[in-house]
Design an enzyme around this catalytic site. Structure first.
Site, PDB file in Angstrom:
ATOM      1  N   GLU A 297       0.823  -1.217   0.000  1.00  0.00           N
ATOM      2  CA  GLU A 297       0.000   0.000   0.000  1.00  0.00           C
ATOM      3  C   GLU A 297       0.851   1.259   0.000  1.00  0.00           C
ATOM      4  O   GLU A 297       0.327   2.360   0.230  1.00  0.00           O
ATOM      5  CB  GLU A 297      -0.929   0.003   1.225  1.00  0.00           C
ATOM      6  CG  GLU A 297      -0.266   0.319   2.553  1.00  0.00           C
ATOM      7  CD  GLU A 297       0.381  -0.878   3.228  1.00  0.00           C
ATOM      8  OE1 GLU A 297       0.649  -0.797   4.430  1.00  0.00           O
ATOM      9  OE2 GLU A 297       0.622  -1.892   2.541  1.00  0.00           O
ATOM     10  N   ARG A 317      -0.780  18.463  -1.035  1.00  0.00           N
ATOM     11  CA  ARG A 317      -1.808  18.279  -2.066  1.00  0.00           C
ATOM     12  C   ARG A 317      -2.132  16.797  -2.249  1.00  0.00           C
ATOM     13  O   ARG A 317      -3.302  16.432  -2.440  1.00  0.00           O
ATOM     14  CB  ARG A 317      -1.329  18.881  -3.382  1.00  0.00           C
ATOM     15  CG  ARG A 317      -2.398  18.858  -4.478  1.00  0.00           C
ATOM     16  CD  ARG A 317      -2.030  19.789  -5.610  1.00  0.00           C
ATOM     17  NE  ARG A 317      -0.775  19.400  -6.237  1.00  0.00           N
ATOM     18  CZ  ARG A 317      -0.022  20.222  -6.947  1.00  0.00           C
ATOM     19  NH1 ARG A 317      -0.379  21.489  -7.088  1.00  0.00           N
ATOM     20  NH2 ARG A 317       1.091  19.795  -7.511  1.00  0.00           N
TER      21      ARG A 317
END
Length: 382
Positions: A297, A317
């Site tokens: 992951e 962001r």
């Protein structure tokens, strides 16, 4: 004429065998099978031309086989060049119906009129292929594309000129006799058959190599680059930054509590979360930044020419973008709500050998973000 027609028949038959062998080796069976069927029908059509004593004696079924075979070749080229699937049966059905209507319309007309209609139909098949190949840009075999496209246009123009010449002479035009026109046309078709098959096999080989390259450099689940490609792309970027004396940013981020997602909702939901990240991540970084699925992951990003503030902006962001993507995926029913923690590192590298150190610093910042409560961004401070 008979010997050249039989030579074309043999050439098409041999081409069918070569195409089937190539398709068996490379797995491009759909496009090659379409071209092989087209070449097989052309071989049968040329057989009819070879058995006839004159062009006017060729039976209509052989003419239809030749034209349908040319149509299948044009469709195969369209599929390979554009990458778009083309429904074969409607096109071929329309082609057969069109030529059947034309054949019935001129069945009682003299041979010259029927020959003009048939050459016009053949030219309409060759012209799009030639234009498509000549208009190709950003291809590896640019010269082969031009030669093949030029050959298709040359044969199309010759077919139109031949049909128009025969029709004009039939209508009484005072035109000088052109010797060996049939022989020239058959020689052009022989050259076109060879050039076209070379183009087809070369292009399929290039497509196959590009497919293998994608498999070797792309993560199948997320569509992002894999770790191997990321590391190989990072080394020259770090070497350039070291020569220019410009900083490079590295980000590492992973899904918060991903094991809990798998244990609670199943691995299929966990895969959906990873696919969601693969979809949105390219839009969260700059166009020239490198991203990858680093493992499990965990994801990574390399930011060339990025100082501390720029690295912070991109890192935050990414965090916010993935949080929003997690909520949207849950609303759409594609995945569950998820967030991510992001760790960053930024400095002027001494060279490619600094990549491991930058990754280790970003990884340390990532664990700091997790210890701080997750769904956070932290940057390593030297």
């Amino acid at each position: 004429m008979a010997s050249l027609s039989m030579a074309l028949c043999v050439l098409c038959a041999v081409t069918v065998g070569l195409l089937l062998v190539h398709g068996h080796l490379d797995g491009d069976r759909h496009d090659l099978r379409l071209l092989a069927w087209g070449k097989g029908m052309q071989a049968a059509g040329w057989l009819g031309f070879g058995l006839a004593s004159t062009v006017s004696d060729v039976l209509p079924p052989f003419r239809y086989l030749l034209l349908v075979g040319l149509g299948m070749e044009a469709l195969a080229m369209l599929r390979v060049r554009t990458g778009r699937p083309v429904r074969v049966l409607p096109w071929l059905g329309g082609l057969v119906v069109l030529h059947a209507v034309l054949a019935v319309a001129v069945a009682e007309r003299p041979f010259e009129v029927r020959a003009f209609v048939q050459t016009l139909a053949a030219a309409l098949l060759f012209l799009p292929c030639g234009a498509l190949l000549l208009a190709a840009r950003d291809v590896r075999s640019q010269r082969l594309y031009r030669v093949t496209g030029g050959a298709y246009l040359l044969v199309a123009m010759f077919a139109l000129a031949r049909g128009g010449y025969m029709l004009a002479r039939h209508e009484g035009a005072d035109l000088p006799a052109v010797p060996h026109m049939e022989m020239v046309g058959l020689l052009l078709l022989q050259a076109l058959a060879f050039i076209g098959c070379v183009w087809f096999v070369v292009v399929l080989r290039e497509r196959y190599e590009a497919h293998i390259h994608r498999l070797a450099t792309t993560d199948a689940l997320t569509g992002l680059h894999n770790r191997r490609h990321f590391l190989s792309a990072a080394e020259p970027a770090l070497a350039l930054a070291a020569r220019k004396g410009t900083p490079v940013g590295v980000l590492i981020f992973d899904v918060d509590h991903f094991k809990r997602v798998n244990d609670t909702h199943g691995h299929s939901v966990g895969d959906a979360v990873l696919r969601c990240i693969g979809e949105v991540l390219p839009s969260l970084v700059r166009g020239y930044d490198a991203t990858c699925r680093y493992g499990g992951e965990e994801f990574a990003a390399l930011l060339p020419d990025a100082d501390g503030p720029v690295t912070d902006i991109v890192g935050e962001r990414i965090r916010q973008g993935l949080e929003q993507a997690g909520r949207q995926a849950a609303e759409d029913g594609r995945a569950v709500v998820f967030t991510a923690s992001v760790g960053g590192s930024c400095r002027v590298p001494a060279g490619p050998q600094d990549l491991d150190a930058l990754l280790a610093e970003a990884d340390a910042a990532l664990y700091e973000a997790k210890r701080g409560g997750r769904n956070a961004y932290r940057r390593h401070e030297a």
